[in-house]
Design a protein around this motif. Structure first.
Motif, PDB file in Angstrom:
ATOM      1  N   VAL A 176       9.328  10.734   0.027  1.00 43.04           N
ATOM      2  CA  VAL A 176       9.717  11.330   1.297  1.00 43.04           C
ATOM      3  C   VAL A 176      10.835  12.349   1.069  1.00 43.04           C
ATOM      4  O   VAL A 176      11.837  12.044   0.419  1.00 43.04           O
ATOM      5  N   ASP A 177      10.622  13.561   1.573  1.00 43.91           N
ATOM      6  CA  ASP A 177      11.619  14.631   1.460  1.00 43.91           C
ATOM      7  C   ASP A 177      11.876  15.187   2.859  1.00 43.91           C
ATOM      8  O   ASP A 177      11.125  16.039   3.348  1.00 43.91           O
ATOM      9  N   PRO A 178      12.925  14.704   3.546  1.00 42.61           N
ATOM     10  CA  PRO A 178      13.175  15.149   4.926  1.00 42.61           C
ATOM     11  C   PRO A 178      13.424  16.647   5.039  1.00 42.61           C
ATOM     12  O   PRO A 178      13.315  17.208   6.127  1.00 42.61           O
ATOM     13  N   GLY A 179      13.751  17.301   3.935  1.00 42.63           N
ATOM     14  CA  GLY A 179      14.034  18.721   3.979  1.00 42.63           C
ATOM     15  C   GLY A 179      12.799  19.597   4.048  1.00 42.63           C
ATOM     16  O   GLY A 179      12.905  20.801   4.316  1.00 42.63           O
ATOM     17  N   ARG A 180      11.632  19.017   3.815  1.00 41.78           N
ATOM     18  CA  ARG A 180      10.385  19.785   3.894  1.00 41.78           C
ATOM     19  C   ARG A 180       9.727  19.485   5.232  1.00 41.78           C
ATOM     20  O   ARG A 180       9.430  18.321   5.541  1.00 41.78           O
TER      21      ARG A 180
ATOM     22  N   ILE B 261       0.849  -1.198   0.000  1.00 41.13           N
ATOM     23  CA  ILE B 261       0.000   0.000   0.000  1.00 41.13           C
ATOM     24  C   ILE B 261       0.884   1.247   0.000  1.00 41.13           C
ATOM     25  O   ILE B 261       1.434   1.621   1.045  1.00 41.13           O
ATOM     26  N   PRO B 262       1.047   1.905  -1.155  1.00 45.91           N
ATOM     27  CA  PRO B 262       1.819   3.157  -1.178  1.00 45.91           C
ATOM     28  C   PRO B 262       1.004   4.305  -0.588  1.00 45.91           C
ATOM     29  O   PRO B 262      -0.203   4.414  -0.830  1.00 45.91           O
ATOM     30  N   VAL B 263       1.674   5.158   0.168  1.00 48.96           N
ATOM     31  CA  VAL B 263       1.067   6.394   0.664  1.00 48.96           C
ATOM     32  C   VAL B 263       2.102   7.500   0.531  1.00 48.96           C
ATOM     33  O   VAL B 263       3.303   7.236   0.481  1.00 48.96           O
ATOM     34  N   LEU B 264       1.621   8.729   0.469  1.00 42.50           N
ATOM     35  CA  LEU B 264       2.518   9.880   0.481  1.00 42.50           C
ATOM     36  C   LEU B 264       2.618  10.419   1.897  1.00 42.50           C
ATOM     37  O   LEU B 264       1.706  10.228   2.715  1.00 42.50           O
ATOM     38  N   ALA B 265       3.717  11.097   2.177  1.00 43.93           N
ATOM     39  CA  ALA B 265       3.872  11.737   3.484  1.00 43.93           C
ATOM     40  C   ALA B 265       3.184  13.092   3.444  1.00 43.93           C
ATOM     41  O   ALA B 265       3.808  14.152   3.577  1.00 43.93           O
TER      42      ALA B 265
ATOM     43  N   ARG C  51       4.864   6.819  10.364  1.00 39.08           N
ATOM     44  CA  ARG C  51       5.739   5.773  10.898  1.00 39.08           C
ATOM     45  C   ARG C  51       5.240   5.289  12.260  1.00 39.08           C
ATOM     46  O   ARG C  51       5.248   4.088  12.544  1.00 39.08           O
ATOM     47  N   ALA C  52       4.758   6.230  13.076  1.00 37.53           N
ATOM     48  CA  ALA C  52       4.225   5.848  14.386  1.00 37.53           C
ATOM     49  C   ALA C  52       2.920   5.071  14.242  1.00 37.53           C
ATOM     50  O   ALA C  52       2.645   4.142  15.012  1.00 37.53           O
TER      51      ALA C  52
ATOM     52  N   ASN D 226       6.336  17.561   5.273  1.00 36.96           N
ATOM     53  CA  ASN D 226       6.585  16.202   4.813  1.00 36.96           C
ATOM     54  C   ASN D 226       7.249  15.387   5.920  1.00 36.96           C
ATOM     55  O   ASN D 226       6.872  14.240   6.181  1.00 36.96           O
ATOM     56  N   HIS D 227       8.211  16.010   6.594  1.00 41.24           N
ATOM     57  CA  HIS D 227       8.924  15.331   7.683  1.00 41.24           C
ATOM     58  C   HIS D 227       7.980  15.006   8.833  1.00 41.24           C
ATOM     59  O   HIS D 227       8.005  13.903   9.401  1.00 41.24           O
TER      60      HIS D 227
END
Length: 271
Positions: free
Chosen positions: A186-190, A147-151, A201-202, A193-194
């Motif tokens: 996933v873009d940790p810089g935004r 199951i793909p999801v966006l952040a 994840r939780a 999004n982060h």
């Protein structure tokens, strides 16, 4: 035969991209892979087929109607994958096929059983988003759902929709190995999004299979009609898909979950 539908409650999450790259990466691990396009958009061929024009007319729907043998509807794809494209059809034929699927809820499972595929063959099934007859067919045949999801907030808000569909058609069935979520782009810089990624994840915990980082090589690979591992084998995306494929194979090799685990209450959102 292990049936692995790639499903989503909403469009635009990279479902077909993940189905295609997962299929070619699993084949690179030495597994026999049949990739089925059960989405009338008929787009999976643009990601994996050696000849993207194959399946423009003939495909799954034509074979289902008896207009050509199933083997003739299939075509070779990158990395040794065998692709069964949906085929391009007019509205009237599409409506008739969907009516047939509604009348025969086990059509996909019955059809795959008649193929006589090897027990360890992996069948990746791309599906259209949302609650359709195609999704119902795939869920009824599923051994594990990817199951793909966006952040993003939209994906987080629609998680209950896909969870209800899995609960209804899969979770109570003996042999179902559970859901395997992939958080895409996933873009940790935004910051937003982060933050949403941390919430997902939780929420997903052991059901989280892996992460696909935002990487321009994914769209560039599609533009070149190649899987990302062929277009940019050293890219972050190729590495991410490799990790996801390894974890999926590990899950398939693990013992089946007990009934108690299958019906365990879901983790509620942390906020």
């Amino acid at each position: 035969m292990v049936v692995i539908p790639v499903i989503s409650s909403k469009g635009g999450v990279g479902k077909t991209t993940i189905a295609a790259n997962l299929a070619t990466t699993l084949a690179a691990r030495g597994r026999q892979v049949l990739a089925i396009d059960l989405d009338p958009q008929n787009a999976l061929r643009f990601h994996v087929a050696n000849d993207p024009h194959h399946g423009g007319e003939d495909g799954l729907l034509a074979a289902a109607a008896g207009q050509l043998p199933w083997t003739q509807a299939m075509c070779p794809a990158h990395g040794g994958v065998v692709l069964l494209p949906f085929g391009t059809v007019d509205d009237e034929r599409l409506i008739g096929f969907e009516h047939e699927l509604s009348r025969r809820p086990g059509w996909l499972g019955d059809t795959l059983a008649r193929f006589g595929l090897p027990p360890d063959m992996l069948v990746i099934v791309d599906t259209p988003p949302g609650p359709t007859v195609y999704l119902q067919q795939a869920l009824r045949a599923a051994d594990v759902c990817v199951i793909p999801v966006l952040a993003d907030a939209g994906s987080f808000a629609t998680l209950p929709i896909v969870e209800r569909m899995v609960d209804k058609y899969c979770r109570a069935r003996a042999g179902y190995r559970g859901s395997a979520y992939v958080i895409n782009q996933v873009d940790p810089g935004r910051r937003l999004n982060h933050d949403v990624f941390a919430m997902l994840r939780a929420r997903l915990q052991q059901e989280l299979l892996g992460v696909l980082h935002l990487d321009a090589s994914v769209s560039e690979a599609l533009a070149s009609a190649l899987p990302v591992r062929h277009y940019a084998p050293l890219s972050q995306a190729a590495e991410d898909v490799s990790v996801i494929a390894e974890r999926l194979l590990a899950r398939l090799a693990s013992p089946l979950p007990s009934s108690a685990q299958a019906f365990a209450p879901r983790q509620e959102p942390t906020r």
